[in-house]
Design a protein around this motif. Sequence first.
Motif, PDB file in Angstrom:
ATOM      1  N   UNK A 118     -90.575  35.472 -32.823  1.00 11.39           N
ATOM      2  CA  UNK A 118     -90.628  36.923 -32.999  1.00 11.39           C
ATOM      3  C   UNK A 118     -89.523  37.661 -32.275  1.00 11.39           C
ATOM      4  N   UNK A 119     -89.079  37.143 -31.134  1.00 12.91           N
ATOM      5  CA  UNK A 119     -88.020  37.816 -30.392  1.00 12.91           C
ATOM      6  C   UNK A 119     -86.687  37.766 -31.137  1.00 12.91           C
ATOM      7  N   UNK A 120     -86.551  36.866 -32.108  1.00 14.37           N
ATOM      8  CA  UNK A 120     -85.371  36.824 -32.968  1.00 14.37           C
ATOM      9  C   UNK A 120     -85.626  37.626 -34.249  1.00 14.37           C
ATOM     10  N   UNK A 121     -86.851  37.527 -34.772  1.00 14.33           N
ATOM     11  CA  UNK A 121     -87.199  38.185 -36.036  1.00 14.33           C
ATOM     12  C   UNK A 121     -87.145  39.708 -35.912  1.00 14.33           C
ATOM     13  N   UNK A 122     -87.591  40.249 -34.803  1.00 14.37           N
ATOM     14  CA  UNK A 122     -87.634  41.712 -34.654  1.00 14.37           C
ATOM     15  C   UNK A 122     -86.239  42.336 -34.693  1.00 14.37           C
ATOM     16  N   UNK A 126     -84.978  44.756 -37.678  1.00  5.51           N
ATOM     17  CA  UNK A 126     -84.432  46.103 -37.457  1.00  5.51           C
ATOM     18  C   UNK A 126     -83.112  46.271 -38.216  1.00  5.51           C
ATOM     19  N   UNK A 127     -82.283  45.237 -38.200  1.00  2.33           N
ATOM     20  CA  UNK A 127     -81.047  45.259 -38.989  1.00  2.33           C
ATOM     21  C   UNK A 127     -81.390  45.325 -40.475  1.00  2.33           C
ATOM     22  N   UNK A 128     -82.414  44.587 -40.882  1.00  3.93           N
ATOM     23  CA  UNK A 128     -82.866  44.630 -42.272  1.00  3.93           C
ATOM     24  C   UNK A 128     -83.355  46.014 -42.678  1.00  3.93           C
ATOM     25  N   UNK A 129     -84.078  46.696 -41.799  1.00  3.62           N
ATOM     26  CA  UNK A 129     -84.525  48.061 -42.090  1.00  3.62           C
ATOM     27  C   UNK A 129     -83.336  49.015 -42.205  1.00  3.62           C
ATOM     28  N   UNK A 130     -82.316  48.808 -41.385  1.00  2.00           N
ATOM     29  CA  UNK A 130     -81.109  49.622 -41.497  1.00  2.00           C
ATOM     30  C   UNK A 130     -80.424  49.363 -42.844  1.00  2.00           C
ATOM     31  N   UNK A 158     -83.340  57.380 -40.357  1.00  2.00           N
ATOM     32  CA  UNK A 158     -84.210  56.256 -40.708  1.00  2.00           C
ATOM     33  C   UNK A 158     -84.136  55.144 -39.661  1.00  2.00           C
ATOM     34  N   UNK A 159     -82.925  54.808 -39.229  1.00  2.00           N
ATOM     35  CA  UNK A 159     -82.765  53.747 -38.224  1.00  2.00           C
ATOM     36  C   UNK A 159     -83.353  54.203 -36.889  1.00  2.00           C
ATOM     37  N   UNK A 160     -83.206  55.475 -36.565  1.00  2.23           N
ATOM     38  CA  UNK A 160     -83.839  56.001 -35.342  1.00  2.23           C
ATOM     39  C   UNK A 160     -85.352  55.856 -35.424  1.00  2.23           C
ATOM     40  N   UNK A 161     -85.922  56.178 -36.578  1.00  2.00           N
ATOM     41  CA  UNK A 161     -87.367  56.029 -36.778  1.00  2.00           C
ATOM     42  C   UNK A 161     -87.809  54.585 -36.642  1.00  2.00           C
ATOM     43  N   UNK A 162     -87.039  53.659 -37.214  1.00  2.21           N
ATOM     44  CA  UNK A 162     -87.383  52.245 -37.100  1.00  2.21           C
ATOM     45  C   UNK A 162     -87.319  51.798 -35.635  1.00  2.21           C
ATOM     46  N   UNK A 163     -86.317  52.278 -34.904  1.00  4.62           N
ATOM     47  CA  UNK A 163     -86.206  51.952 -33.473  1.00  4.62           C
ATOM     48  C   UNK A 163     -87.378  52.495 -32.667  1.00  4.62           C
ATOM     49  N   UNK A 164     -87.778  53.720 -32.953  1.00  3.70           N
ATOM     50  CA  UNK A 164     -88.965  54.291 -32.297  1.00  3.70           C
ATOM     51  C   UNK A 164     -90.188  53.453 -32.651  1.00  3.70           C
ATOM     52  N   UNK A 165     -90.271  53.041 -33.913  1.00  2.00           N
ATOM     53  CA  UNK A 165     -91.380  52.200 -34.349  1.00  2.00           C
ATOM     54  C   UNK A 165     -91.432  50.872 -33.606  1.00  2.00           C
ATOM     55  N   UNK A 166     -90.278  50.286 -33.328  1.00  2.00           N
ATOM     56  CA  UNK A 166     -90.238  49.031 -32.569  1.00  2.00           C
ATOM     57  C   UNK A 166     -90.828  49.242 -31.177  1.00  2.00           C
ATOM     58  N   UNK A 167     -90.487  50.345 -30.536  1.00  2.00           N
ATOM     59  CA  UNK A 167     -91.048  50.648 -29.207  1.00  2.00           C
ATOM     60  C   UNK A 167     -92.566  50.832 -29.314  1.00  2.00           C
ATOM     61  N   UNK A 168     -93.019  51.566 -30.327  1.00  2.00           N
ATOM     62  CA  UNK A 168     -94.461  51.733 -30.548  1.00  2.00           C
ATOM     63  C   UNK A 168     -95.106  50.376 -30.805  1.00  2.00           C
ATOM     64  N   UNK A 169     -94.436  49.524 -31.586  1.00  2.00           N
ATOM     65  CA  UNK A 169     -94.949  48.188 -31.871  1.00  2.00           C
ATOM     66  C   UNK A 169     -95.100  47.335 -30.620  1.00  2.00           C
ATOM     67  N   UNK A 170     -94.161  47.468 -29.680  1.00  2.00           N
ATOM     68  CA  UNK A 170     -94.266  46.717 -28.426  1.00  2.00           C
ATOM     69  C   UNK A 170     -95.519  47.123 -27.651  1.00  2.00           C
TER      70      UNK A 170
END
Length: 183
Positions: A118-122, A126-130, A158-170
């Motif tokens: 997961x530490x590689x997939x995330x 994120x690059x995939x979402x961008x 959109x990329x900012x939102x995905x990044x915020x989502x990653x923090x929320x996901x953590x």
Amino acid sequence: MAPAGGIDVMLLLIGASGVVFGLLGLGLRRSVGPVTAFAVAGFLWSLAIIAVLTLLPTDPDVGIVPAEGRSTSCSMDYGGPAPDGFWVFAAGQRLLNTVLFVPAGALLVLAASRWRIGWVVVPLGLVGLAAYSVAIELIQLELARIDRACDVTDVVDNVSGAGIGVVVGLVLVLVFRPWRHRR
């Protein structure tokens, strides 16, 4: 002729895809655990929602945009041609573009955290979402019929939102601990 867009069509497609991905989550539950199953299904559903909201016309009667009237390049002006509001919410479109990608980022982390890789997939996700955001903007540029504008600001939001989502996901990973549900 049936409408090819509009709020009613968008809501219908979002609801129908929600049922499909909900069934997928139910099907995956036994093999990967409920948290991971519904995180994977929710992630895929969030991608479907993003596609529906960004690639369908907001008005069912858009009409044909003549070739001479359509843009031939993306707006590189940061802040771009985005209007102040959007069809459902009174908030600015920039905020909505950001919020639209938050669930995808959060569910990506929740889905991937079950496995050590997961530490590689995330980061790759994120690059995939961008890339998904860039693809949407390019489709909006090419399909004048949907009456949407290609704008670099949307990609940044959109990329900012995905990044915020990653923090929320953590944070959600610490709460739900999906690795507990191994076979």
